[in-house]
Design an enzyme around this catalytic site. Sequence first.
Site, mmCIF file in Angstrom:
data_model
loop_
_atom_site.group_PDB
_atom_site.id
_atom_site.type_symbol
_atom_site.label_atom_id
_atom_site.label_comp_id
_atom_site.label_asym_id
_atom_site.label_seq_id
_atom_site.Cartn_x
_atom_site.Cartn_y
_atom_site.Cartn_z
ATOM 1 C CG ASP A 49 3.396 0.259 1.035
ATOM 2 O OD1 ASP A 49 2.724 1.179 0.153
ATOM 3 O OD2 ASP A 49 3.110 0.538 2.350
ATOM 4 C CD GLU A 187 -2.930 6.508 -3.076
ATOM 5 O OE1 GLU A 187 -2.073 6.502 -2.451
ATOM 6 O OE2 GLU A 187 -3.440 5.474 -3.745
HETATM 7 O O1 KIV Z 1 3.058 2.560 -2.848
HETATM 8 C C1 KIV Z 1 2.966 3.270 -3.709
HETATM 9 O O2 KIV Z 1 3.338 3.089 -4.889
HETATM 10 C C2 KIV Z 1 2.409 4.753 -3.277
HETATM 11 C C3 KIV Z 1 2.215 5.512 -4.612
HETATM 12 C C4 KIV Z 1 0.783 4.969 -5.029
HETATM 13 C C5 KIV Z 1 2.070 6.913 -4.267
HETATM 14 O O3 KIV Z 1 2.401 5.075 -2.225
#
Ligand code: KIV
Length: 274
Positions: A49, A187
């Site tokens: 997202d 993260e």
């Molecule tokens: O939304 C995203 O791209 C993510 C990644 C950064 C892990 O959740």
Amino acid sequence: MSATTTTRRTGVPELRARKGGEPIVCLTAYTAPVARRLDPHVDLLLVGDSLGMVVYGFDSTLPVTLDMMIAHGAAVVRGSVRACVVIDLPFGSYQESPQAAFRTASRVLAETGAQAVKLEGGAEMAETVAFLAARGVPVMGHVGLMPQAVNTAGGYKAVGRDPAAFERIRADARAIADAGAFSVVIEGTMEPLARAITEEVAIPTIGIGASPACDGQVLVTDDLLGLFAEFTPKFVRRYAQLGEQIDRAAAEYAADVKARRFPALEHCFGVKKG
Ligand code: KIV
């Protein structure tokens, strides 16, 4: 008889079995042409997202809708043949109850052809992860810095520095793994925490700003390519400068149009070359 090569998509059980093995390679993708380029090189394409910020220019991921995720997810599935495709459940589409999460996740899988969904959250989402996993929805968890919680966290800062946060995030990862997630993204956190989680849980951990201690790595492709220029997080390595190439190409095109160097004769219909 002609030989045919069949390509099989990487499945969730294969990724799950990569725990402790060769690092799992993941990148985000939001469109079919980019998915096509990345597909031969990665194990997993994440339709994150993050597209809300990267593609749509929102200042957070919160305005992203389920319809956006489904449209981009389906495009990435169409553009790839090898990689496992995982699609983020957007904010507000799953937190209310396990039943709401199932309705959302089943639409995502049915309407895109993706293999799995990802959702953010720790112990508070364990019941939902178990509910989905028991009903045929493979779930990737996401702990540590959780962009959908930007308003409660007060920004996008690395987390897990103090002992209480360290233990809370560790317990969150354990809860998600025990609930039946097949993998978990960690993260924006300290190396010792990512290492502790990776040693503790039986599923692969995928790090982003969480050190090489994880079982795999993911980056936002636009960061890696130098396309998202607003800021470069500390954990990103830029492998290309596509933003600068786009600037140069657009400037050259503009100069050629103004000087009538483009289009040239070879670009015209009905004109004979002299
Ligand atoms: O939304 C995203 O791209 C993510 C990644 C950064 C892990 O959740």
